[in-house]
Design an enzyme around this catalytic site. Structure first.
Site, PDB file in Angstrom:
ATOM      1  N   TYR A   1      -1.427  -0.099  11.329  1.00  0.00           N
ATOM      2  CA  TYR A   1      -1.878  -0.831   9.973  1.00  0.00           C
ATOM      3  C   TYR A   1      -0.513  -0.621   8.871  1.00  0.00           C
ATOM      4  O   TYR A   1      -0.056  -1.838   8.441  1.00  0.00           O
ATOM      5  CB  TYR A   1      -2.934  -0.222   9.365  1.00  0.00           C
ATOM      6  CG  TYR A   1      -3.139  -0.749   7.780  1.00  0.00           C
ATOM      7  CD1 TYR A   1      -3.443  -2.078   7.507  1.00  0.00           C
ATOM      8  CD2 TYR A   1      -3.138   0.304   6.998  1.00  0.00           C
ATOM      9  CE1 TYR A   1      -3.508  -2.282   6.005  1.00  0.00           C
ATOM     10  CE2 TYR A   1      -3.004   0.130   5.667  1.00  0.00           C
ATOM     11  CZ  TYR A   1      -3.436  -1.133   5.152  1.00  0.00           C
ATOM     12  OH  TYR A   1      -3.682  -1.536   3.839  1.00  0.00           O
TER      13      TYR A   1
ATOM     14  N   LYS B   1       2.083  -3.549   7.247  1.00  0.00           N
ATOM     15  CA  LYS B   1       2.098  -3.594   5.811  1.00  0.00           C
ATOM     16  C   LYS B   1       3.469  -3.466   5.422  1.00  0.00           C
ATOM     17  O   LYS B   1       4.015  -4.318   4.666  1.00  0.00           O
ATOM     18  CB  LYS B   1       1.369  -2.899   5.194  1.00  0.00           C
ATOM     19  CG  LYS B   1      -0.314  -3.262   5.277  1.00  0.00           C
ATOM     20  CD  LYS B   1      -0.566  -4.424   4.501  1.00  0.00           C
ATOM     21  CE  LYS B   1      -0.278  -4.504   3.071  1.00  0.00           C
ATOM     22  NZ  LYS B   1      -0.810  -5.758   2.687  1.00  0.00           N
TER      23      LYS B   1
ATOM     24  N   THR C   1       0.956  -1.177  -0.047  1.00  0.00           N
ATOM     25  CA  THR C   1      -0.095  -0.158  -0.100  1.00  0.00           C
ATOM     26  C   THR C   1       1.025   1.316   0.091  1.00  0.00           C
ATOM     27  O   THR C   1       2.115   1.206   0.441  1.00  0.00           O
ATOM     28  CB  THR C   1      -0.975  -0.042   1.208  1.00  0.00           C
ATOM     29  OG1 THR C   1      -1.551   1.284   1.645  1.00  0.00           O
ATOM     30  CG2 THR C   1      -0.026  -0.473   2.462  1.00  0.00           C
ATOM     31  N   ASP C   2       0.389   2.324  -0.637  1.00  0.00           N
ATOM     32  CA  ASP C   2       1.093   3.650  -0.314  1.00  0.00           C
ATOM     33  C   ASP C   2       1.286   4.080   0.871  1.00  0.00           C
ATOM     34  O   ASP C   2       2.217   5.010   1.162  1.00  0.00           O
ATOM     35  CB  ASP C   2       0.313   4.728  -1.437  1.00  0.00           C
ATOM     36  CG  ASP C   2      -0.862   4.977  -0.812  1.00  0.00           C
ATOM     37  OD1 ASP C   2      -1.531   4.256   0.010  1.00  0.00           O
ATOM     38  OD2 ASP C   2      -1.557   6.162  -1.562  1.00  0.00           O
ATOM     39  N   GLU C   3       0.411   3.386   1.685  1.00  0.00           N
ATOM     40  CA  GLU C   3       0.330   4.061   3.395  1.00  0.00           C
ATOM     41  C   GLU C   3       2.007   3.616   4.050  1.00  0.00           C
ATOM     42  O   GLU C   3       2.344   4.347   4.905  1.00  0.00           O
ATOM     43  CB  GLU C   3      -0.627   3.413   4.149  1.00  0.00           C
ATOM     44  CG  GLU C   3      -1.995   3.831   3.610  1.00  0.00           C
ATOM     45  CD  GLU C   3      -3.280   3.651   4.552  1.00  0.00           C
ATOM     46  OE1 GLU C   3      -3.077   3.851   5.717  1.00  0.00           O
ATOM     47  OE2 GLU C   3      -4.213   3.488   3.943  1.00  0.00           O
TER      48      GLU C   3
HETATM   49  N1  LIG Z   1      -8.351  -0.968   0.050  1.00  0.00           N
HETATM   50  C1  LIG Z   1      -7.341  -0.426  -0.300  1.00  0.00           C
HETATM   51  O1  LIG Z   1      -7.853   0.920  -0.530  1.00  0.00           O
HETATM   52  C2  LIG Z   1      -6.090  -0.718  -0.465  1.00  0.00           C
HETATM   53  C3  LIG Z   1      -5.193   0.046  -1.197  1.00  0.00           C
HETATM   54  C4  LIG Z   1      -3.779  -0.548  -1.218  1.00  0.00           C
HETATM   55  C5  LIG Z   1      -3.581  -1.802  -0.816  1.00  0.00           C
HETATM   56  N2  LIG Z   1      -4.275  -2.461  -0.403  1.00  0.00           N
HETATM   57  C6  LIG Z   1      -4.098  -4.143   0.281  1.00  0.00           C
HETATM   58  O2  LIG Z   1      -4.826  -4.860  -0.718  1.00  0.00           O
HETATM   59  C7  LIG Z   1      -4.941  -5.946   0.250  1.00  0.00           C
HETATM   60  C8  LIG Z   1      -6.510  -6.186   0.257  1.00  0.00           C
HETATM   61  O3  LIG Z   1      -7.400  -5.112   0.708  1.00  0.00           O
HETATM   62  P1  LIG Z   1      -8.829  -5.106   0.694  1.00  0.00           P
HETATM   63  O4  LIG Z   1      -9.238  -3.646   1.091  1.00  0.00           O
HETATM   64  O5  LIG Z   1      -9.474  -6.078  -0.132  1.00  0.00           O
HETATM   65  O6  LIG Z   1      -8.817  -5.672   2.227  1.00  0.00           O
HETATM   66  P2  LIG Z   1     -10.013  -6.398   2.996  1.00  0.00           P
HETATM   67  O7  LIG Z   1     -10.151  -6.271   4.407  1.00  0.00           O
HETATM   68  O8  LIG Z   1     -11.595  -6.134   2.211  1.00  0.00           O
HETATM   69  O9  LIG Z   1      -9.951  -8.057   2.911  1.00  0.00           O
HETATM   70  C9  LIG Z   1      -8.820  -8.740   3.485  1.00  0.00           C
HETATM   71  C10 LIG Z   1      -9.146 -10.230   3.124  1.00  0.00           C
HETATM   72  O10 LIG Z   1      -8.051 -10.961   3.826  1.00  0.00           O
HETATM   73  C11 LIG Z   1      -8.557 -11.994   4.719  1.00  0.00           C
HETATM   74  N3  LIG Z   1      -7.779 -12.476   5.592  1.00  0.00           N
HETATM   75  C12 LIG Z   1      -7.398 -11.701   6.744  1.00  0.00           C
HETATM   76  N4  LIG Z   1      -6.626 -12.121   7.454  1.00  0.00           N
HETATM   77  C13 LIG Z   1      -6.294 -13.613   6.977  1.00  0.00           C
HETATM   78  C14 LIG Z   1      -5.747 -14.664   7.380  1.00  0.00           C
HETATM   79  N5  LIG Z   1      -4.956 -14.766   8.335  1.00  0.00           N
HETATM   80  N6  LIG Z   1      -5.603 -15.786   6.558  1.00  0.00           N
HETATM   81  C15 LIG Z   1      -6.421 -15.600   5.487  1.00  0.00           C
HETATM   82  N7  LIG Z   1      -7.237 -14.619   5.095  1.00  0.00           N
HETATM   83  C16 LIG Z   1      -7.092 -13.456   5.867  1.00  0.00           C
HETATM   84  C17 LIG Z   1      -9.871 -11.480   5.133  1.00  0.00           C
HETATM   85  O11 LIG Z   1     -10.903 -12.420   5.435  1.00  0.00           O
HETATM   86  C18 LIG Z   1     -10.352 -10.688   3.975  1.00  0.00           C
HETATM   87  O12 LIG Z   1     -11.175 -11.549   3.171  1.00  0.00           O
HETATM   88  C19 LIG Z   1      -4.356  -5.715   1.552  1.00  0.00           C
HETATM   89  O13 LIG Z   1      -3.034  -6.336   1.705  1.00  0.00           O
HETATM   90  C20 LIG Z   1      -4.294  -4.166   1.762  1.00  0.00           C
HETATM   91  O14 LIG Z   1      -3.245  -3.912   2.658  1.00  0.00           O
HETATM   92  C21 LIG Z   1      -5.955  -2.233  -0.020  1.00  0.00           C
END
Ligand SMILES: NC(=O)c1ccc[n+]([C@@H]2O[C@H](COP(=O)([O-])OP(=O)(O)OC[C@H]3O[C@@H](n4cnc5c(N)ncnc54)[C@H](O)[C@@H]3O)[C@@H](O)[C@H]2O)c1
Length: 343
Positions: free
Chosen positions: A156, A160, A128-130
């Protein structure tokens, strides 16, 4: 055939990634691996599992459990990993960082170790950019590049960044074929309604207020989720091992303007629906992505414009009320047991 183990595939971006590949008829098999935490929802994959039984399989498992990950590799002859699974909500990480360190650092370490033991062909870490921390508001010319030091400010983003550094170390130490993407804030369908855009849209539909942090002037660089998924697949196919690629839409918008847009589109009145809440501790002020590297090296550009994609997103929540109402009521937590367990 290529077989992708997609961790976190029942979450927001993971499920959109699986959906995009199947809709595009990509010739890959997909193993959706997810623990189904509160953020995981099998309803996000339900139609796809029914429609593509030969291409998509769901495995309930924890990325922190080496035996479960090894079994998924062995059962499905996994060739590549796309690692989305994480605890993802900043506010929850402030309430308690333990689950974040466990899933995002230890879970990533387990995924790397099993993938190394299995000689995986590619391992993509969705960062993530964070991880870069925050940018000054008064210097719009400064953006995050891949050379920006990692300076995370929330538990968080720190967790990451821990995963991000581990991935880098497995390239330099073990020559593992790893890739990293660092994307800005996403919006779109299947976004869990604790995050700003789906929370506000669904609250407005329910006649509730929308809670705006501080002065509402925090800036995020918003990207439609399908553009992010397309960038991830582009990096998986064309990226150079050991490299990180920033992903962003060149689309800096304050939370206040996002709120104004949603209120206007939904025909509501600012004074009647906005409630100001105390700012989040350590709230990063501005994120902005310089995506030159992925554009020039890999030819990826965002396809969606915010002005139209936000309308599509709002319409999706209007058309899929049973999806988010089941989450807000907690009903969705029963879905796995009643529809899927034991299959
Ligand atoms: N949402 C954003 O804007 C954004 C931006 C950049 C990067 N990201 C990254 O993208 C990824 C997905 O983000 P998201 O928004 O879809 O998150 P989300 O919270 O909607 O989904 C996360 C998923 O991971 C699963 N999970 C969590 N812990 C687990 C474990 N121990 N074992 C197996 N599964 C597990 C959860 O059940 C869920 O389905 C993350 O790594 C996040 O850091 C998100």
């Amino acid at each position: 055939m290529r077989t992708l183990l997609v961790t976190g595939a029942a979450g927001f971006i993971g499920s959109n990634f699986v959906r995009m590949l199947l809709n595009r008829k990509e010739q890959v098999k997909l193993v959706a691996f997810d623990k189904l935490t509160y953020a995981g929802n099998l309803a996000n994959l339900q139609d796809l599992l029914a429609k593509h039984p030969d291409q998509l399989v769901f495995v309930k498992g924890d990325i922190c459990d080496p035996a479960a990950v090894t079994k998924a590799f062995d059962d499905h002859k996994v060739t590549e990993v796309v690692h989305f699974a994480a605890e993802s909500h900043v506010d929850r990480s402030i309430l308690g960082s333990g689950p974040f360190v466990q899933a995002n650092v230890v879970g990533t370490q387990v995924m790397l170790d099993v993938s190394k033991a299995k000689n995986v062909q590619k391992f993509l870490y969705v960062s993530t950019d964070e991880v870069y921390g925050t940018l000054p508001e008064d210097k719009p010319e400064i953006k995050f590049t891949e050379e920006t030091p990692l300076q995370p400010n929330s538990p968080y983003s720190a967790s990451k960044a821990g995963g991000d550094c581990l991935v880098r170390s497995y390239f330099h130490t073990f020559h593992m074929p790893v890739l990293t993407t660092r994307c800005s804030n996403n919006y779109g369908p299947y976004h869990f309604p604790e995050k700003l855009i789906p929370l506000f849209v669904t609250n407005l539909m329910e006649g509730k207020k929308v809670p705006l942090y501080g002065d509402g002037l925090n800036i995020r660089d918003w990207l439609y989720v399908e553009d992010h998924c397309d960038a991830i697949y582009t990096v998986l196919n064309k990226g150079r091992f050991g490299e990180a690629y920033n992903v962003g839409g060149n689309n800096e918008i304050t939370n206040r303007v996002i709120t104004e847009t949603l209120i206007r589109e939904m025909g509501k009145n600012w004074d009647e629906v906005v409630t100001y809440v105390k700012d989040r501790p350590g709230h990063d002020r501005r994120y902005a992505i310089d995506a030159t590297k992925i554009q020039t090296e890999l030819g990826w550009w965002p396809k969606y414009k915010f002005e139209t994609a936000i309308k599509t997103t709002i319409q999706w929540y209007i058309d899929n009320q049973s999806w988010w109402r089941a989450i807000k009521s907690g009903e969705y937590l029963k879905y796995y047991e009643t529809q899927y367990a034991g299959r």
